[in-house]
Design a protein around this motif. Structure first.
Motif, PDB file in Angstrom:
ATOM      1  N   ARG A   1      -4.485   2.220  -2.769  1.00 44.62           N
ATOM      2  CA  ARG A   1      -5.157   2.219  -1.588  1.00 44.62           C
ATOM      3  C   ARG A   1      -6.020   0.841  -1.691  1.00 44.62           C
ATOM      4  O   ARG A   1      -6.573   0.321  -0.624  1.00 44.62           O
ATOM      5  CB  ARG A   1      -6.052   3.102  -1.273  1.00 44.62           C
ATOM      6  CG  ARG A   1      -5.119   4.561  -0.752  1.00 44.62           C
ATOM      7  CD  ARG A   1      -6.038   5.649  -0.103  1.00 44.62           C
ATOM      8  NE  ARG A   1      -7.102   6.095  -1.056  1.00 44.62           N
ATOM      9  CZ  ARG A   1      -8.246   5.978  -1.022  1.00 44.62           C
ATOM     10  NH1 ARG A   1      -8.706   5.126  -0.206  1.00 44.62           N
ATOM     11  NH2 ARG A   1      -9.216   6.458  -1.899  1.00 44.62           N
TER      12      ARG A   1
ATOM     13  N   PHE B   1       0.853  -0.967  -0.053  1.00 44.73           N
ATOM     14  CA  PHE B   1      -0.069  -0.101   0.240  1.00 44.73           C
ATOM     15  C   PHE B   1       0.849   1.343  -0.071  1.00 44.73           C
ATOM     16  O   PHE B   1       2.132   1.087   0.371  1.00 44.73           O
ATOM     17  CB  PHE B   1      -0.943  -0.050   1.241  1.00 44.73           C
ATOM     18  CG  PHE B   1      -2.017  -1.260   1.140  1.00 44.73           C
ATOM     19  CD1 PHE B   1      -3.054  -0.848   0.468  1.00 44.73           C
ATOM     20  CD2 PHE B   1      -1.751  -2.077   2.016  1.00 44.73           C
ATOM     21  CE1 PHE B   1      -4.193  -1.838   0.546  1.00 44.73           C
ATOM     22  CE2 PHE B   1      -2.708  -3.238   1.874  1.00 44.73           C
ATOM     23  CZ  PHE B   1      -3.898  -2.990   1.049  1.00 44.73           C
TER      24      PHE B   1
ATOM     25  N   ASN C   1      -7.282   1.770   3.862  1.00 45.41           N
ATOM     26  CA  ASN C   1      -6.996   1.007   2.551  1.00 45.41           C
ATOM     27  C   ASN C   1      -7.803  -0.130   2.551  1.00 45.41           C
ATOM     28  O   ASN C   1      -8.489  -0.646   3.661  1.00 45.41           O
ATOM     29  CB  ASN C   1      -5.488   0.443   2.964  1.00 45.41           C
ATOM     30  CG  ASN C   1      -4.331   1.523   2.815  1.00 45.41           C
ATOM     31  OD1 ASN C   1      -4.451   2.367   1.971  1.00 45.41           O
ATOM     32  ND2 ASN C   1      -3.145   1.489   3.702  1.00 45.41           N
TER      33      ASN C   1
ATOM     34  N   PRO D   1       0.826   2.520   4.523  1.00 44.34           N
ATOM     35  CA  PRO D   1       0.352   1.195   5.284  1.00 44.34           C
ATOM     36  C   PRO D   1      -0.023   1.723   6.676  1.00 44.34           C
ATOM     37  O   PRO D   1      -0.476   0.886   7.286  1.00 44.34           O
ATOM     38  CB  PRO D   1       1.659   0.474   5.248  1.00 44.34           C
ATOM     39  CG  PRO D   1       2.854   1.130   4.797  1.00 44.34           C
ATOM     40  CD  PRO D   1       2.234   2.295   4.095  1.00 44.34           C
TER      41      PRO D   1
END
Length: 353
Positions: free
Chosen positions: A177, A121, A151, A124
């Motif tokens: 995301r 991601f 996310n 994160p």
């Protein structure tokens, strides 16, 4: 696919000069559906196909929907074949996606495409939503588009379905995301618990494939409840990831009851009632005359009904899946159950499986 459609029409000619109008529009819709299912990440082919349809009849304005990024104005019967998913309230593309899914056999494991693991991601540290068994990922993309602060990780064994969601996420520039992976529920939940650095917001089990209720005549269904994706062992793994909430949905009444009972029996987890979530409780029973045969057999055998404050009348999520798009349109019942992890008693979650 795009080249074949565009080659059939010379934009300098008047509408209908090359091929019949409806045939060209149908070919464009079919091509876009195939491209979306193949996970095409470029916006250009969808714009080209939209231009073909718009060129042939710009007066169609009854339905304004989107495939990729191009605004389309076409009849419902044409849009239903177009394979796009852009806004949570658009039922037509959801129903088309559900119809395509229903036409395919259930896939236990698909290795036709290699998906990177573990997921990456852009940030994160954001709160994570995990959709276990996400299917085509329409709800994952819509949720990421609607909620900038989270996310979204969608996992499923069927890579042919994940390609649709991954392509749509890329076309909407949500790839940082909204991430998809072809792994099992256990592997995904272990990674979330042990490796994801940010907080976990929710773990979703939306319309898991139901287990075989009686004789197991349907070989596409898990033969026993122990092989069901929402079995107690998987629920315990989900709870160990310490999400704020667990959410389940099913169009099968006995499955919803089984999930509720499993949550009640699971140490460290409580069922979230409708009043606690601020949504309506399921207070009316589904009419057995129009209910599926499975539900009628369940009730005739003395099975409990999905009614009361433990069962939600509507989803607390701001987005819908393709199954909800189909079932809500047809007026059929969907059952929702939610759970909360009692983080003050984490030791009770770490008991051996």
């Amino acid at each position: 696919a795009v080249a074949a459609v565009v080659a059939a029409v010379n934009p300098r000619d008047p509408p209908g000069a090359a091929v019949p109008r409806m045939a060209t529009q149908s070919a464009a819709a079919d091509a876009a559906m195939k491209l979306a299912l193949a996970g095409v990440t470029s916006k250009r082919p969808f714009r080209a196909l939209a231009a073909v349809i718009a060129y042939y009849d710009e007066g169609w304005g009854a339905v304004a929907a989107k495939c990729g990024v191009a605004d389309l104005h076409m009849r419902e019967t044409t849009w239903a074949r177009f394979g796009g998913r852009h806004r949570p309230q658009d039922d037509l593309p959801l129903r088309a996606l559900w119809a395509y899914s229903a036409s395919r056999k259930k896939v236990a494991k698909d290795t036709s495409h290699a998906w990177p693991w573990p997921p990456v991601f852009a940030d994160p540290t954001k709160r994570l939503v995990v959709d276990v068994g996400c299917g085509f990922g329409a709800a994952c993309v819509a949720l990421a588009a609607r909620c900038d602060e989270v996310n979204v990780l969608g996992v499923d064994r069927a890579t042919h379905a994940l390609r649709y969601g991954a392509g749509l996420a890329a076309r909407r520039r949500l790839g940082g995301r909204c991430v998809f992976a072809s792994v099992g529920a256990a592997d995904a939940l272990h990674w979330v618990r042990e490796e994801y650095p940010g907080p976990v917001d929710s773990v979703l089990f939306l319309f898991p494939t139901p287990y075989a209720l009686d004789d197991g005549a349907n070989k596409q269904l898990p033969s026993t409840t122990s092989r069901f994706m929402c079995c107690p062992a998987t629920l315990r793994l989900a709870a160990r990831a310490r999400p704020r909430t667990l959410l389940f949905s099913s169009n099968v009444e006995d499955v919803a009851v089984t999930i509720r009972d499993s949550l009640v029996a699971l140490d460290g987890v409580d069922v979230l009632t409708a009043p606690q979530l601020g949504v309506a409780a399921a207070t009316t029973l589904e009419n057995l005359e129009g209910a599926p045969l499975r539900t009628r057999r369940w009730v005739e055998g003395g099975g409990a009904r999905a009614i009361g404050e433990d069962f939600l009348a509507a989803s607390p999520l701001p987005v819908r899946t393709e199954t909800e798009g189909y079932y809500h349109h047809s007026g059929r019942r969907v059952h929702y159950v939610a759970g909360v992890v009692l983080v003050k008693r984490p030791d009770r979650l770490d008991a051996p499986d």
